[in-house]
Design a protein around this motif. Sequence first.
Motif, mmCIF file in Angstrom:
data_model
loop_
_atom_site.group_PDB
_atom_site.id
_atom_site.type_symbol
_atom_site.label_atom_id
_atom_site.label_comp_id
_atom_site.label_asym_id
_atom_site.label_seq_id
_atom_site.Cartn_x
_atom_site.Cartn_y
_atom_site.Cartn_z
ATOM 1 N N ARG A 157 0.816 -1.214 0.000
ATOM 2 C CA ARG A 157 0.000 0.000 0.000
ATOM 3 C C ARG A 157 0.845 1.258 0.000
ATOM 4 N N ARG A 158 2.012 1.219 0.619
ATOM 5 C CA ARG A 158 2.873 2.404 0.698
ATOM 6 C C ARG A 158 4.192 2.106 0.006
ATOM 7 N N LEU A 159 4.463 2.840 -1.060
ATOM 8 C CA LEU A 159 5.715 2.716 -1.805
ATOM 9 C C LEU A 159 6.379 4.093 -1.815
ATOM 10 N N GLY A 160 7.213 4.354 -0.809
ATOM 11 C CA GLY A 160 7.823 5.668 -0.718
ATOM 12 C C GLY A 160 6.771 6.736 -0.475
ATOM 13 N N GLN A 161 6.727 7.712 -1.360
ATOM 14 C CA GLN A 161 5.762 8.799 -1.267
ATOM 15 C C GLN A 161 4.502 8.521 -2.085
ATOM 16 N N PRO A 262 8.493 9.211 -10.420
ATOM 17 C CA PRO A 262 9.806 9.470 -9.795
ATOM 18 C C PRO A 262 9.665 10.432 -8.621
ATOM 19 N N GLU A 263 10.792 10.853 -8.089
ATOM 20 C CA GLU A 263 10.760 11.817 -6.989
ATOM 21 C C GLU A 263 10.286 13.186 -7.460
ATOM 22 N N GLU A 264 10.567 13.528 -8.717
ATOM 23 C CA GLU A 264 10.084 14.803 -9.263
ATOM 24 C C GLU A 264 8.562 14.767 -9.349
ATOM 25 N N ARG A 382 -0.028 10.457 -4.701
ATOM 26 C CA ARG A 382 1.248 10.995 -4.233
ATOM 27 C C ARG A 382 1.024 11.717 -2.911
ATOM 28 N N LEU A 383 1.669 11.203 -1.887
ATOM 29 C CA LEU A 383 1.527 11.789 -0.556
ATOM 30 C C LEU A 383 2.219 13.149 -0.489
ATOM 31 N N PRO A 384 1.720 14.033 0.362
ATOM 32 C CA PRO A 384 2.420 15.318 0.555
ATOM 33 C C PRO A 384 3.820 15.079 1.068
ATOM 34 N N SER A 385 4.725 15.963 0.695
ATOM 35 C CA SER A 385 6.118 15.818 1.110
ATOM 36 C C SER A 385 6.232 15.931 2.616
ATOM 37 N N GLU A 386 7.060 15.045 3.194
ATOM 38 C CA GLU A 386 7.260 15.074 4.626
ATOM 39 C C GLU A 386 8.189 16.242 4.981
#
Length: 389
Positions: A157-161, A262-264, A382-386
């Motif tokens: 369910r959670r893959l990074g962000q 990606p991270e971008e 895409r989760l909000p940036s921590e």
Amino acid sequence: MRPPGRPGAAQARAARVKAAQPRVPAPPLWLRLLPLAYVAGVLAIEPLTPVDWPVSFLLTGLPLVAAFAYGPAGVAVITVFAVVFEGVLAGTPCCAGRMVVGYLWDRHYVANYVCTGLVGILGAILAVHRMRRERTLATVRSVAETAQRVLLRPVPRRLGQVFVETLYLSAAAEARIGGDLYEAVPTAYGVRLLIGDVRGKGLLAVETAATILGAFREAAHDEPDLAGVACRVERSMSRHAAQLPGSELAERFVTAVFAEIPEEPVVRIVNCGHPPPLLVHEGRVTELHATDPSPPINLGVLIGNGYHVDVEPFRPGDQLLLYTDGVTETRDAEGAFYPLAERVAPWAGLPPRALLDRLHEDLLVHSGGHLDDDIAALAAYRLPSEPAA
């Protein structure tokens, strides 16, 4: 010497084997009550018929009715009950016209008892056959469910962000496996997603789906470019298709969408003849049509310069919905297709799981509970940036 009362290795092994056997579902309640309803029907008819028409003869069919829901032991008990009850009815004034015990052994009634016993033997045999078929079906279902879990293994369910949820619906209530597929893989290049739809049904479609998923899971980690992932999957599919019977070679293909987060704050997409993904951004739903569509997998010979990658904004809080054509081709009672983008718009603020659950419910309502095709969907948020520590 083994301590008394402790089960031996053979007993323990037998217990494990029994526990591993698939559970056969119990017959529905109405089927278990059918013999009782049959007897009640006979008793209801009895006062309406002349004395010269022995209603007890109808009880001959009771063991066959019981064979639909009970095992051989249950059928045997009900057969004995039927014979005894026939004797009771034969000796009552309402049925025989006189109350004489000797009348129970009239040749007509004795023949009825014998016939009921023979039908009971037949019912017991049918019950044994039914139970064997049910066990076989339960085993097949168990194998299919295991294959489905291997083929479409649970996606984290959670893959990074990125938060990912999936939905899979079979067109047939008894089916558990088909040609729709999805996958999400965290890689050094970002989270890579796949959703696809194999042309055709049956075991060939399942085998093809397994080939596509296996190739994607390897290529997603090895290929630095998303187009390279599609090319690797294309080559694997071409090798697989070359081993199929002659007429299947040209007809075996897969529509698919490859996505990379990606991270971008972007999403890269390669669309191979598949329905366009939906992008949910600030309450708006947009179809991400390919600017240069690629042909389905295994039809790559139709293109000469590789696969085209589209890049779209994908910011924190945005959601990407991938789906198979079973969603948009679901029809209502009047034959109208399901308007996916229009229906999803009011649910734009829902999280992935709630969005897919609402989609599931709405598809069943739209189709009247009758799906004509398998359905798969994957939602990526895409989760909000921590914040930095």
